[in-house]
Design a protein around this motif. Structure first.
Motif, short mmCIF file in Angstrom:
data_model
loop_
_atom_site.label_atom_id
_atom_site.label_comp_id
_atom_site.label_asym_id
_atom_site.label_seq_id
_atom_site.Cartn_x
_atom_site.Cartn_y
_atom_site.Cartn_z
N GLN A 111 0.81 -1.23 0.00
CA GLN A 111 0.00 0.00 0.00
C GLN A 111 0.84 1.27 0.00
OE1 GLN A 111 -2.63 -0.68 3.40
NE2 GLN A 111 -4.21 -1.39 2.00
N ALA A 112 2.07 1.18 -0.45
CA ALA A 112 2.94 2.37 -0.48
C ALA A 112 2.59 3.29 -1.63
CB ALA A 112 4.40 1.94 -0.57
N SER A 113 1.84 2.81 -2.60
CA SER A 113 1.52 3.62 -3.78
C SER A 113 0.16 4.29 -3.70
CB SER A 113 1.54 2.72 -5.03
OG SER A 113 2.79 2.08 -5.15
N GLU A 114 -0.60 4.01 -2.65
CA GLU A 114 -1.94 4.57 -2.54
C GLU A 114 -1.87 6.05 -2.16
OE1 GLU A 114 -4.63 2.36 -0.16
OE2 GLU A 114 -4.15 0.46 -1.14
N PRO A 115 -2.70 6.89 -2.79
CA PRO A 115 -2.72 8.30 -2.42
C PRO A 115 -3.20 8.46 -0.98
CG PRO A 115 -4.54 7.78 -3.89
CD PRO A 115 -3.68 6.55 -3.83
N PRO A 117 -4.13 11.57 1.87
CA PRO A 117 -4.20 12.98 2.23
C PRO A 117 -3.63 13.27 3.63
CG PRO A 117 -6.35 11.95 2.48
CD PRO A 117 -5.43 10.92 1.88
N GLU A 118 -3.45 12.24 4.45
CA GLU A 118 -2.99 12.46 5.82
C GLU A 118 -1.50 12.75 5.87
OE1 GLU A 118 -5.22 12.76 8.12
OE2 GLU A 118 -6.68 12.24 6.58
N ARG A 119 -0.71 11.85 5.31
CA ARG A 119 0.74 12.01 5.26
C ARG A 119 1.30 10.93 4.35
NH1 ARG A 119 3.09 9.94 11.06
NH2 ARG A 119 4.88 9.28 9.88
N SER A 120 2.51 11.14 3.91
CA SER A 120 3.14 10.14 3.05
C SER A 120 3.35 8.85 3.82
CB SER A 120 4.49 10.66 2.55
OG SER A 120 4.33 11.81 1.78
N PRO A 121 3.20 7.71 3.15
CA PRO A 121 3.43 6.44 3.85
C PRO A 121 4.88 6.32 4.29
CG PRO A 121 3.12 6.08 1.50
CD PRO A 121 2.82 7.52 1.75
N ASP A 122 5.08 5.65 5.40
CA ASP A 122 6.41 5.41 5.95
C ASP A 122 6.86 4.05 5.43
OD1 ASP A 122 8.69 5.13 7.41
OD2 ASP A 122 7.72 5.08 9.37
N PRO A 133 13.51 -10.47 -0.34
CA PRO A 133 13.57 -9.02 -0.19
C PRO A 133 12.17 -8.44 -0.06
CG PRO A 133 14.02 -9.64 -2.46
CD PRO A 133 13.94 -10.91 -1.67
N GLY A 134 12.05 -7.40 0.78
CA GLY A 134 10.72 -6.87 1.00
C GLY A 134 10.70 -5.45 1.52
N LEU A 135 9.49 -5.03 1.87
CA LEU A 135 9.23 -3.70 2.39
C LEU A 135 8.28 -3.78 3.57
CD1 LEU A 135 8.44 -1.83 -0.97
CD2 LEU A 135 10.59 -1.72 0.32
N ARG A 136 8.38 -2.76 4.44
CA ARG A 136 7.37 -2.55 5.48
C ARG A 136 6.81 -1.15 5.26
NH1 ARG A 136 9.47 -1.59 11.26
NH2 ARG A 136 9.61 0.50 10.43
N CYS A 137 5.50 -1.02 5.31
CA CYS A 137 4.86 0.28 5.08
C CYS A 137 3.83 0.56 6.16
CB CYS A 137 4.18 0.28 3.70
SG CYS A 137 3.25 1.79 3.36
N LEU A 138 3.93 1.74 6.73
CA LEU A 138 2.89 2.27 7.61
C LEU A 138 2.09 3.28 6.78
CD1 LEU A 138 5.05 2.80 10.79
CD2 LEU A 138 3.10 1.25 10.62
N GLN A 139 0.82 2.97 6.57
CA GLN A 139 -0.05 3.81 5.76
C GLN A 139 -1.13 4.40 6.67
OE1 GLN A 139 -1.10 5.88 3.31
NE2 GLN A 139 -0.76 4.36 1.71
N TYR A 140 -1.13 5.72 6.83
CA TYR A 140 -2.08 6.39 7.71
C TYR A 140 -3.31 6.81 6.91
CZ TYR A 140 1.83 6.42 10.91
OH TYR A 140 2.86 6.02 11.72
N PHE A 141 -4.46 6.79 7.56
CA PHE A 141 -5.71 7.15 6.89
C PHE A 141 -6.68 7.74 7.91
CE2 PHE A 141 -6.04 2.78 8.34
CZ PHE A 141 -7.28 2.76 8.95
N SER A 142 -7.70 8.40 7.41
CA SER A 142 -8.77 8.92 8.27
C SER A 142 -10.08 8.27 7.87
CB SER A 142 -8.91 10.44 8.12
OG SER A 142 -7.89 11.11 8.81
#
Length: 197
Positions: A111-115, A117-122, A133-142
């Motif tokens: 979910q790193a590519s999802e728009p 409005p809160e803040r950029s994904p970490d 090989p991989g990634l970890r993503c924190l995706q914030y939402f309201s």
């Protein structure tokens, strides 16, 4: 079918069966009671008000509410590290490649590519010795409940030629941040098993 396996503590991480029907009520009751007993025994030394029936009810309600219709999952693990709160579901999913750019596909899976409005994904690199090989993503939402966060792990498995993903969602942003090391350890404990017993 390829399954996630883990060496995480089974008295803290519970594998939740999926796709029960009303015909399996006895099995649902047995699974719920077993998980409640395990959690009770793990925490009874410090837990002030143990309630096996309440725990059994909580596990039963989680089982009956999943799989979540908006979260695709092949497997669900429940984190039961604190018996005072509802166990936290972690959804495991195997994703077939679409033949595009591997990095783009992996970013999409976590979910790193999802728009947002809160803040950029970490997004950070999160490789696994066992998966790849991989990634970890924190995706914030309201949403109507306020600020929430989804924690997403994703890997490319060269051995199996597919992506593996594990994610959870909560509106308890501070709680997730406090336990992020625990969840990272769990993610690192996972591997893929194409031949489960």
């Amino acid at each position: 079918m390829i399954f996630f396996e883990t060496e995480a503590d089974p008295t803290e991480w519970f594998l939740m069966p999926l796709h029960w029907t009303d015909l399996h009520q006895r099995e649902i009751d047995e699974w719920s009671a077993t998980c409640a007993e395990i959690m009770y025994r793990r925490h009874k030394r410090w837990w002030r008000s143990p309630n096996r029936d309440g725990l059994t009810h909580t596990f039963r309600m989680l089982l009956e509410a999943h799989p979540h219709p908006n979260i695709p999952a092949h497997q669900v693990f429940l984190y039961g590290g604190d018996p005072r709160r509802v166990p936290q579901p972690f959804y495991g999913l195997i994703v077939q490649p679409e033949g595009g750019d591997r990095e783009k596909e992996l970013r999409s899976i976590v979910q790193a590519s999802e728009p947002n409005p809160e803040r950029s994904p970490d997004v950070v690199t999160f490789d696994s010795d066992r998966i790849g090989p991989g990634l970890r993503c924190l995706q914030y939402f309201s949403d109507e409940d306020g600020l929430g966060v989804s924690l997403n792990y994703g890997w490319w498995s060269e051995e199996h030629q597919l992506y593996a993903s594990v994610r959870t969602v909560t509106d308890e942003v501070g709680w997730l941040a406090t336990n992020l090391d625990v969840f990272d350890d769990f993610a690192r404990s996972l591997w893929l098993n194409p031949n489960p017993e």
